[in-house]
Enzyme design. Structure first.
Site, mmCIF file in Angstrom:
data_model
loop_
_atom_site.group_PDB
_atom_site.id
_atom_site.type_symbol
_atom_site.label_atom_id
_atom_site.label_comp_id
_atom_site.label_asym_id
_atom_site.label_seq_id
_atom_site.Cartn_x
_atom_site.Cartn_y
_atom_site.Cartn_z
ATOM 1 N N HIS A 39 -5.695 -12.148 57.687
ATOM 2 C CA HIS A 39 -6.231 -11.545 58.905
ATOM 3 C C HIS A 39 -5.550 -10.207 59.190
ATOM 4 O O HIS A 39 -4.341 -10.156 59.439
ATOM 5 C CB HIS A 39 -5.982 -12.519 60.066
ATOM 6 N N ARG A 40 -6.310 -9.137 59.083
ATOM 7 C CA ARG A 40 -5.795 -7.761 59.223
ATOM 8 C C ARG A 40 -4.695 -7.498 58.182
ATOM 9 O O ARG A 40 -3.762 -6.747 58.437
ATOM 10 C CB ARG A 40 -5.297 -7.493 60.644
ATOM 11 N N GLU A 66 -8.755 -9.183 55.112
ATOM 12 C CA GLU A 66 -9.722 -8.942 56.183
ATOM 13 C C GLU A 66 -9.598 -7.522 56.707
ATOM 14 O O GLU A 66 -8.482 -7.028 56.960
ATOM 15 C CB GLU A 66 -9.495 -9.913 57.351
ATOM 16 N N ASP A 68 -11.204 -4.872 59.659
ATOM 17 C CA ASP A 68 -12.066 -4.554 60.802
ATOM 18 C C ASP A 68 -12.459 -3.089 60.684
ATOM 19 O O ASP A 68 -11.609 -2.232 60.429
ATOM 20 C CB ASP A 68 -11.307 -4.756 62.119
ATOM 21 N N HIS A 81 -8.732 -2.474 64.286
ATOM 22 C CA HIS A 81 -9.310 -3.548 65.091
ATOM 23 C C HIS A 81 -9.860 -3.040 66.415
ATOM 24 O O HIS A 81 -10.996 -3.332 66.781
ATOM 25 C CB HIS A 81 -8.266 -4.641 65.361
ATOM 26 N N GLU A 148 -15.401 -6.756 58.620
ATOM 27 C CA GLU A 148 -16.100 -6.983 59.895
ATOM 28 C C GLU A 148 -16.678 -5.688 60.448
ATOM 29 O O GLU A 148 -15.955 -4.710 60.614
ATOM 30 C CB GLU A 148 -15.132 -7.594 60.922
ATOM 31 N N LYS A 150 -17.384 -3.848 63.446
ATOM 32 C CA LYS A 150 -16.968 -3.873 64.858
ATOM 33 C C LYS A 150 -17.831 -2.888 65.649
ATOM 34 O O LYS A 150 -18.182 -1.828 65.134
ATOM 35 C CB LYS A 150 -15.516 -3.418 64.996
ATOM 36 N N GLN A 178 -18.688 -9.973 57.878
ATOM 37 C CA GLN A 178 -18.695 -10.795 59.092
ATOM 38 C C GLN A 178 -18.985 -9.897 60.283
ATOM 39 O O GLN A 178 -18.653 -8.698 60.267
ATOM 40 C CB GLN A 178 -17.313 -11.439 59.264
ATOM 41 N N ASP A 271 -2.737 -14.943 60.024
ATOM 42 C CA ASP A 271 -1.803 -13.806 59.966
ATOM 43 C C ASP A 271 -0.674 -14.086 58.974
ATOM 44 O O ASP A 271 0.075 -13.196 58.614
ATOM 45 C CB ASP A 271 -1.172 -13.577 61.354
HETATM 46 O O1 G3P Z 1 -12.858 -11.723 62.119
HETATM 47 C C1 G3P Z 1 -12.351 -12.941 62.530
HETATM 48 C C2 G3P Z 1 -11.453 -12.618 63.612
HETATM 49 O O2 G3P Z 1 -10.708 -11.547 63.131
HETATM 50 C C3 G3P Z 1 -12.206 -12.196 64.826
HETATM 51 O O3 G3P Z 1 -11.366 -11.785 65.758
HETATM 52 O O4 G3P Z 1 -10.707 -9.977 67.221
HETATM 53 O O5 G3P Z 1 -9.284 -10.532 65.280
HETATM 54 O O6 G3P Z 1 -11.442 -9.393 64.921
HETATM 55 P P1 G3P Z 1 -10.661 -10.352 65.781
HETATM 56 CA CA CA Z 2 -11.718 -9.353 62.569
#
Ligand code: G3P
Ligand code: CA
Length: 282
Positions: A39-40, A66, A68, A81, A148, A150, A178, A271
């Site tokens: 995640h990130r 991941e 964003d 993000h 993602e 955004k 996503q 994370d």
């Molecule tokens: O993309 C899954 C999760 O990351 C969604 O929440 O706010 O961290 O992008 P966020």
């Molecule tokens: Ca995300």
């Protein structure tokens, strides 16, 4: 760098009667092996959405990094993000009010050292915000990307630019996309149906899954990404019975991971790519 390559997401197109009635394949027939999504990047240990953070996630065992996506004033896709640069750089203002050149002058790492002294590292000072093109150039086919879209309403041509860049780098088989935006995903599915899509879901209360939800999602998505705190066993079972992948976010403890795995989720955003990668591989 650890040479781990997760290949062949697109193994099972058109099998198991998984095709929708439309002429495009229903991506619910993609592989459902359990995946760990950094995640990130490895955002517990390094400044989120920097090349170092992505590389660390990969080295720690994440199957996907991941990313964003936001877009600059001059139309360049960048990894960030928030809509603004305030939290994760030394600048301020919206991403869309910066040109890529202006964005590149910002320090995207020192904030992490201040906020997370346990993992602070002088190497993180003055890191820059990467463009998606730079990320693809750096990692190529070595990693899998979980991208993602955004704020797609702010950036009407984000989907088109993203698909172009994926095609240009020959990365169709290395990418999942996503979004919380159904519109964005439907647009991507129409333009490039080979890319598996995940519908993100931001439930504010315990989630219920309905037959009409499932029918709708299966028209364009391979699966769903709900907040893990809002789902239960029945929810996961229903989604899996329907052939949807289930990738909850953001799972950072063993206790939560164990419970979700028992319910049958097919991957998690985390994370902490290291600890969770080790857990599920046991
Ligand atoms: O993309 C899954 C999760 O990351 C969604 O929440 O706010 O961290 O992008 P966020
Ligand atoms: Ca995300």
């Amino acid at each position: 760098m650890k040479k781990k390559i997760i290949l062949a997401w697109v193994l099972l197109l058109y099998v198991n009667g998984g095709c929708s009635k439309s002429v495009t394949p229903n991506p619910s027939s993609f592989s459902d092996s359990f995946i760990v999504i950094g995640h990130r990047g490895a955002s517990a240990y390094a400044p989120e959405h920097t090349i170092i953070s992505y590389q660390l996630a990969y080295e720690l065992g994440a199957d996907f990094i991941e990313i964003d996506l936001q877009m600059t004033k001059d139309g360049v896709l960048v990894a960030m993000h928030d809509n603004t640069v305030d939290r994760t750089t030394n600048g301020n203002g919206s991403v869309e009010s910066h040109s890529v050149e202006e964005l590149k002058r910002l320090d995207a790492g020192s904030w992490f050292n201040k906020n997370f002294p346990l993992y602070a590292d002088s190497e993180y000072e003055f890191l820059t915000v990467p463009t998606l093109e730079e990320i693809f150039a750096y990692f190529g086919k070595e990693v899998n990307y979980y991208i993602e879209t955004k704020s797609p309403d702010k950036y009407p041509d984000m989907e088109e630019k993203l698909i172009q860049l994926i095609r240009k780098n020959d990365l169709i088989e290395k990418v999942i996309i996503q979004s919380f935006s159904e519109k964005s995903l439907i647009q991507i599915h129409a333009a490039e149906p080979r890319i598996p899509l995940i519908q993100l879901l931001s439930y504010q209360s315990p989630a219920k899954i309905t037959e009409s939800d499932i029918i709708k999602w299966k028209e364009y998505a391979a699966g769903i990404g709900p907040n893990y705190q809002m789902i239960d066993k029945a929810y996961v079972k229903a989604a899996r019975r329907a052939g949807l992948l289930v990738h909850p976010y953001t799972v950072n403890s063993k206790k939560d991971l164990d419970r979700l795995m028992k319910w049958g989720v097919t991957g998690v955003f985390t994370d902490f790519a290291d600890s969770l990668s080790e857990e599920w591989k046991k």
